[in-house]
Design a protein around this motif. Sequence first.
Motif, short mmCIF file in Angstrom:
data_model
loop_
_atom_site.label_atom_id
_atom_site.label_comp_id
_atom_site.label_asym_id
_atom_site.label_seq_id
_atom_site.Cartn_x
_atom_site.Cartn_y
_atom_site.Cartn_z
N LYS A 335 7.33 47.13 -18.46
CA LYS A 335 6.40 47.43 -19.56
C LYS A 335 5.97 48.88 -19.45
O LYS A 335 5.70 49.37 -18.34
CB LYS A 335 5.17 46.52 -19.47
N VAL A 336 5.90 49.55 -20.59
CA VAL A 336 5.63 51.00 -20.57
C VAL A 336 4.62 51.38 -21.65
O VAL A 336 4.59 50.77 -22.72
CB VAL A 336 6.96 51.80 -20.73
N CYS A 337 3.78 52.36 -21.34
CA CYS A 337 2.92 53.00 -22.35
C CYS A 337 3.30 54.47 -22.41
O CYS A 337 3.64 55.08 -21.38
CB CYS A 337 1.45 52.88 -21.99
N LEU A 360 4.45 48.96 -24.91
CA LEU A 360 3.21 48.24 -25.22
C LEU A 360 2.32 49.05 -26.14
O LEU A 360 1.63 48.50 -27.00
CB LEU A 360 2.44 47.94 -23.93
N CYS A 361 2.33 50.36 -25.94
CA CYS A 361 1.36 51.18 -26.65
C CYS A 361 1.86 52.62 -26.72
O CYS A 361 2.41 53.12 -25.73
CB CYS A 361 0.04 51.11 -25.87
N HIS A 382 11.69 47.84 -29.81
CA HIS A 382 10.54 47.24 -29.13
C HIS A 382 9.85 46.13 -29.93
O HIS A 382 8.82 45.62 -29.48
CB HIS A 382 9.50 48.33 -28.83
N ILE A 402 -4.95 51.82 -21.40
CA ILE A 402 -3.97 51.72 -20.31
C ILE A 402 -4.47 50.74 -19.25
O ILE A 402 -3.71 49.94 -18.71
CB ILE A 402 -3.73 53.11 -19.65
N PHE A 405 -3.83 47.29 -20.73
CA PHE A 405 -2.40 46.94 -20.82
C PHE A 405 -1.76 46.81 -19.43
O PHE A 405 -0.80 46.08 -19.25
CB PHE A 405 -1.63 47.98 -21.64
N ASN A 406 -2.26 47.65 -18.49
CA ASN A 406 -1.72 47.65 -17.13
C ASN A 406 -0.18 47.70 -17.12
O ASN A 406 0.47 46.78 -16.60
CB ASN A 406 -2.23 46.42 -16.38
N PRO A 407 0.41 48.76 -17.67
CA PRO A 407 1.88 48.83 -17.75
C PRO A 407 2.50 49.03 -16.36
O PRO A 407 1.81 49.42 -15.42
CB PRO A 407 2.13 50.07 -18.61
N ASP A 408 3.81 48.79 -16.28
CA ASP A 408 4.52 49.06 -15.02
C ASP A 408 4.70 50.55 -14.80
O ASP A 408 4.84 51.01 -13.67
CB ASP A 408 5.90 48.39 -15.05
N PHE A 410 3.74 54.58 -16.79
CA PHE A 410 3.14 55.34 -17.89
C PHE A 410 3.93 56.63 -18.06
O PHE A 410 4.19 57.34 -17.09
CB PHE A 410 1.67 55.66 -17.57
#
Length: 486
Positions: A335-337, A360-361, A382, A402, A405-408, A410
């Motif tokens: 998962k990425v922002c 995600l965002c 996406h 962020i 969302f807590n992406p893997d 950024f």
Amino acid sequence: MEKAIKDKIRDTRAGFTDAQAGSAEQMRCQVRNNCLKNAHRTFEQGIQCVQVNSVNALVSIQDSVMIIHSPYGCSACGSLGSIERVNIYKHHKGDESRLSSRIISTALGEKEVILGGEQRLEDTAREAIARHNPKIMFILSSCASAIIGDDIDTVADRLREEYPDVVFVVVHCEGFKSRNHATGYDLALFALQNYVIKDACPKKLKGLINLFATHSLSFADQQEMKRMLHAIGLEANIMPYNATYEDIMRIPAAEYNISVCQIFGDEYMAFLKERYGASYVVTGMPIGSDSTDRWLRAIAELAGKEKEAEAFIAHERAEVEEEISEIKKKTSGLKVCVTAGTGRGFAAATLMGEFEMRLLCIHTPYYEHAYVADFERLEEYHGGKFLINVADMQPYEQINLIKKFNPDVFIGMANWVSRLGIPTTHILDGKRPTFGYRGVLYLGRKIEDALDNNNFNAKLKNFTAPPFRESWYKEDAFKYIEFPEN
Ligand code: SF4
């Protein structure tokens, strides 16, 4: 003086908004139905100044001096970021002989703000000419000089009479002129036409293409674009970064025009089409294989070089295919922002799609009708659920999201996000090759590095205070946005 192109601002373009939020599919529907309205932030941490991008666009032009008619502070960005980039660019080019670009502030103070600063500007210009003997002198306005009504055009007229060998270029780029900082790029390019090229109408040069490129490109990326264009039989006149007076005068001789992204040079290219009949195309940045394909094919179609482009694309893709498959083993499903400027943001999110990551965002400075197709393309990679946060520099919103969302990973300028302990990296690299098919590998390895070694961010998280109080992260990230009723 009658200007060939009148100044205009980007805020009036169809569907322009710099404050909005919603899912990609929701915003797409609103834009398609012409009902996406600009919202209003009751609190802003800051927005980027128009003047900074005029500085960025012009500062590297050779044999020039730039005078910013302003208090000291307005030239700070220019003298820090822009000159550093120019020096790095020149070093990579192997050019150690030239002095770095010259930005001079008239340092308006209380006295000038009350009594007027025109004399200060004139004196500064004379001193700058005596010291640096420039071919071109840029005179840029600022909020302060515009508010007090200093007539910088008349000062430039007086200087023209006194120094007929110097080209004086006036740029009205005061920060409050527009909420869209890309306006600063337009004003800079318009000024080159109005004061340098003027009515010149040279003979067309076969195969010449103007490539309008922002200051954020590394020397390596410029060379890569030149190489790609050369491979399909075109010669690039890269503008305006590090251009000479002669390069500027070649602009009207080009058969075609292209820019490096959606927000740079499109207004000026439309003018060049109307005035000189040079066809142009607006595309996304050639970062990532898919975006590079699109960029090259768009140019090839313009110039009738489709066969050459397809052969080049097939060859270049084959060279990097194996290593991209290796990178995907690590990135697939993550998962990425993403936070980036308009053009780079689209390119970055597309590249994340190529690496099979899930967006995600995305934080992007602006949304307007012209970008709908780009957002739709992102939906192909996406889906339509990712969040679009239209925000020109609002890190308090960004960090709130962020954290939730807590992406893997950024992707973006990560100063604040790093303190959350999340792996971070960025694709805005003024030093290394990020463009074209070869750039994909460099960026992929960067992401791998960020994932493999997150020790620095993990330690930051453990040993530094978070940027905001805990209570802010529990709030709605858009607490300070007043959304209009539809
Ligand atoms: S021109 Fe205006 S907005 Fe830009 S830095 Fe100066 S005061 Fe700030």
